[in-house]
Design a protein around this motif. Structure first.
Motif, short mmCIF file in Angstrom:
data_model
loop_
_atom_site.label_atom_id
_atom_site.label_comp_id
_atom_site.label_asym_id
_atom_site.label_seq_id
_atom_site.Cartn_x
_atom_site.Cartn_y
_atom_site.Cartn_z
N PRO A 169 0.91 -1.72 0.01
CA PRO A 169 0.25 -0.08 -0.01
C PRO A 169 0.47 1.57 -0.42
CG PRO A 169 -1.05 -1.64 1.46
CD PRO A 169 0.74 -1.86 1.10
N GLU A 170 0.16 2.90 -0.70
CA GLU A 170 0.79 3.45 -0.65
C GLU A 170 -0.21 4.53 -0.49
OE1 GLU A 170 4.79 3.26 -3.94
OE2 GLU A 170 2.44 3.30 -4.44
N VAL A 171 0.51 5.81 0.44
CA VAL A 171 -0.45 6.62 1.12
C VAL A 171 -0.58 8.02 -0.27
CG1 VAL A 171 0.72 7.52 2.38
CG2 VAL A 171 -1.62 8.28 2.23
N TYR A 231 -5.03 4.56 10.95
CA TYR A 231 -4.54 3.37 9.52
C TYR A 231 -3.93 2.12 10.15
CZ TYR A 231 -3.92 0.84 5.90
OH TYR A 231 -4.02 -0.62 4.20
N THR A 232 -2.48 2.72 10.11
CA THR A 232 -1.59 1.71 10.51
C THR A 232 -2.31 0.87 11.76
OG1 THR A 232 0.51 2.64 10.06
CG2 THR A 232 1.04 0.71 11.54
N GLY A 233 -3.09 1.48 12.61
CA GLY A 233 -3.39 0.75 14.57
C GLY A 233 -4.51 -0.21 13.64
N THR A 234 -5.15 0.18 12.68
CA THR A 234 -6.70 -0.92 11.77
C THR A 234 -5.73 -1.79 11.18
OG1 THR A 234 -7.13 1.29 10.50
CG2 THR A 234 -8.38 0.75 12.65
N THR A 235 -5.13 -1.72 11.05
CA THR A 235 -4.26 -2.74 9.84
C THR A 235 -3.15 -2.86 9.80
OG1 THR A 235 -6.43 -1.51 7.79
CG2 THR A 235 -4.36 -2.99 7.01
N PRO A 236 -2.46 -3.66 10.63
CA PRO A 236 -0.94 -3.84 11.04
C PRO A 236 -0.39 -4.64 9.94
CG PRO A 236 -2.45 -4.76 12.03
CD PRO A 236 -3.34 -4.15 11.75
#
Length: 322
Positions: free
Chosen positions: A154-156, A246-251
């Motif tokens: 993934p990229e943002v 986002y990182t916390g919900t999709t580690p």
């Protein structure tokens, strides 16, 4: 290939944060745009963003998409800051997976305040145009920018506009996560103008000249620099918080890099500051750099800032409505 592109300025306060305020003024501007740009087609796609458009993660039991959309008003009130009767709803499916009670569809709930959408549609129709559908600006950005990706995972996309900043996590061209932050480059200009009692044009010129500082900074520029650091710091903090969420919900799917775009991203030093704050590599995206463009008058090349202004329109043109 892009066959035609053109833009016309809007008078101040004719539109605010992506919403039409003065209907007749915006209608006249659209008519001038079509005439000066030589556009023949009347079918258009409208992009919506800003503080009255919401995108939320949403998971529903698997069923046909039309049934999912019909059921949204009965399921999503707790996810919205406004009454469900005041918004138009849509669902963007991302992937299917097995849930605890059977197969589910994970996706994005999109909600836009009816009043804001109606005002923009009315302006387009008053100018003789035919809006085919209304698209979410972050989706348009992902279509325009994601094809230039070079990394894995993934990229943002961080698109800093005048009044809003779109944060879109994209994986293999598919938007996975969207947040719209109600701050942008004009917030810096307004803060400089207000605190130093300058005209908006003087404040904008100072912002561009000073940026986030450098070895040639003059002592008289320090008040401007302090304001830029304060306002930009708030925006960068919001971006970092969004990515942390986002990182916390999709580690298991960490973001690999940031693709930075938008007029507000032209502020000197901002890309480096964003990279240092997030700990991620930052690439300044140039989505139209490899696209054949029509010749301008006297064959003048468009600046990168001018091209950035067409990114959303390009992504809207690429889109199709499910």
């Amino acid at each position: 290939m892009i066959t035609r592109l053109h833009q016309v300025p809007l008078p101040e306060n004719a539109a605010r944060r992506g919403e039409v305020v003065e209907l007749s003024t915006v209608t006249s501007a659209l008519k001038r745009l079509w005439s000066a740009g030589g556009f023949k087609a009347k079918n258009v796609v409208l992009g919506m963003g800003g503080s009255r458009v919401f995108a939320r993660d949403f998971t529903v039991p698997r069923q046909p998409l039309n049934l999912i959309r019909e059921s949204l008003p009965f399921q999503v009130q707790d996810l919205l800051p406004v009454p469900v009767s005041d918004v138009l709803l849509d669902f963007y499916p991302i992937q299917e997976e097995e849930g605890e009670q059977g197969p589910v569809v994970k996706g994005l709930l999109v909600a836009g305040v009816k009043e804001a959408i109606t005002a923009n549609v009315t302006a387009a129709m008053s100018a003789g145009l035919r809006p085919l559908h209304v698209d979410l600006i972050p989706f348009a950005l992902s279509r325009a920018i994601a094809p230039i990706r070079a990394g894995r995972g993934p990229e943002v996309i961080v698109a800093i506009g005048a009044n809003t900043t779109n944060v879109v996590v994209v994986d293999h061209g598919v938007p996975q996560f969207v947040r719209i932050i109600p701050n942008g480059g004009e917030d810096i200009t307004r803060a400089i103008a207000s605190r130093l009692q300058w005209a908006p044009e003087q404040a904008e010129n100072a912002k561009r000249a000073v940026g986030m500082g450098g070895p040639m900074l003059r002592a008289e520029d320090r008040p401007v620099l302090e304001i830029i650091y304060e306002v930009t710091g708030e925006l960068l903090g919001s971006i970092r918080s969004t990515l942390s969420y986002y990182t916390g919900t999709t580690p298991l799917q960490p973001v690999q890099r940031i693709l930075l775009t938008g007029g507000g991203a032209q502020l000197s030093g901002l890309a480096n500051a964003l990279g240092e704050l997030t700990g991620l590599p930052v690439t300044v995206a140039e989505p139209l750099s490899n696209i054949a463009l029509p010749r301008t008058k006297a064959d003048q090349r468009l600046s990168r800032e001018q091209l950035d202004g067409f990114t959303t329109a390009f992504g809207l043109a690429l889109g199709s409505h499910a």
